[in-house]
Scaffold this motif. Sequence first.
Motif, mmCIF file in Angstrom:
data_model
loop_
_atom_site.group_PDB
_atom_site.id
_atom_site.type_symbol
_atom_site.label_atom_id
_atom_site.label_comp_id
_atom_site.label_asym_id
_atom_site.label_seq_id
_atom_site.Cartn_x
_atom_site.Cartn_y
_atom_site.Cartn_z
ATOM 1 N N CYS A 1 0.830 -1.338 0.051
ATOM 2 C CA CYS A 1 -0.022 -0.039 0.013
ATOM 3 C C CYS A 1 0.863 1.243 -0.058
ATOM 4 O O CYS A 1 1.591 1.352 0.816
ATOM 5 N N HIS A 2 0.716 2.175 -0.954
ATOM 6 C CA HIS A 2 1.324 3.431 -0.939
ATOM 7 C C HIS A 2 0.881 4.139 0.190
ATOM 8 O O HIS A 2 -0.195 3.956 0.545
ATOM 9 N N GLY A 3 1.376 5.261 0.436
ATOM 10 C CA GLY A 3 1.126 6.176 1.364
ATOM 11 C C GLY A 3 -0.412 6.691 1.341
ATOM 12 O O GLY A 3 -1.024 6.705 2.521
ATOM 13 N N MET A 4 -0.843 6.871 0.256
ATOM 14 C CA MET A 4 -2.397 7.433 0.264
ATOM 15 C C MET A 4 -3.450 6.363 0.339
ATOM 16 O O MET A 4 -4.106 6.633 1.244
ATOM 17 N N ILE A 5 -3.142 5.322 -0.115
ATOM 18 C CA ILE A 5 -4.093 4.102 0.313
ATOM 19 C C ILE A 5 -3.754 3.920 2.025
ATOM 20 O O ILE A 5 -4.983 3.635 2.559
ATOM 21 N N HIS A 6 -2.701 3.755 2.632
ATOM 22 C CA HIS A 6 -2.314 3.757 3.987
ATOM 23 C C HIS A 6 -3.332 4.892 4.402
ATOM 24 O O HIS A 6 -3.894 4.552 5.548
ATOM 25 N N TYR A 7 -3.195 6.165 4.219
ATOM 26 C CA TYR A 7 -3.721 7.155 4.785
ATOM 27 C C TYR A 7 -5.423 7.043 4.832
ATOM 28 O O TYR A 7 -6.016 7.134 5.662
#
Length: 118
Positions: free
Chosen positions: A87-93
């Motif tokens: 998961c890249h940062g935006m999905i994690h967020y």
Amino acid sequence: TKEVTNIFPEVKAIIHWGGALKRQSFTARGDVDILIVLPAGTEIKPGSLQLLKSKIAEVDLDPFAVTEDNLSKDPIITIGQSGDYKCHGMIHYQLKNESEVIYGDISILNLICKVSLP
């Protein structure tokens, strides 16, 4: 939920996230993202996610699965229909801050570590 629990009887939670969460109804404009949270140590086979997708034809379902011990990692490593997915940062967020637990204990979100976007 019934289809998920039939395929993944040990499911701890189902998290709905992504663009469809913000819309009033499901339309052809996008898919429905869910994250199926399973107990630590559970083996997740991509074929089970493909089976789930085939059983829910009413929407363009995009299912991912993760074991609860992986929720606290950065990046979160999930299993998608094609295998491992970081998961890249935006999905994690979005998972941490812009999601909804649609099955199971809402406190599962507390396992997701905070992430700040650059």
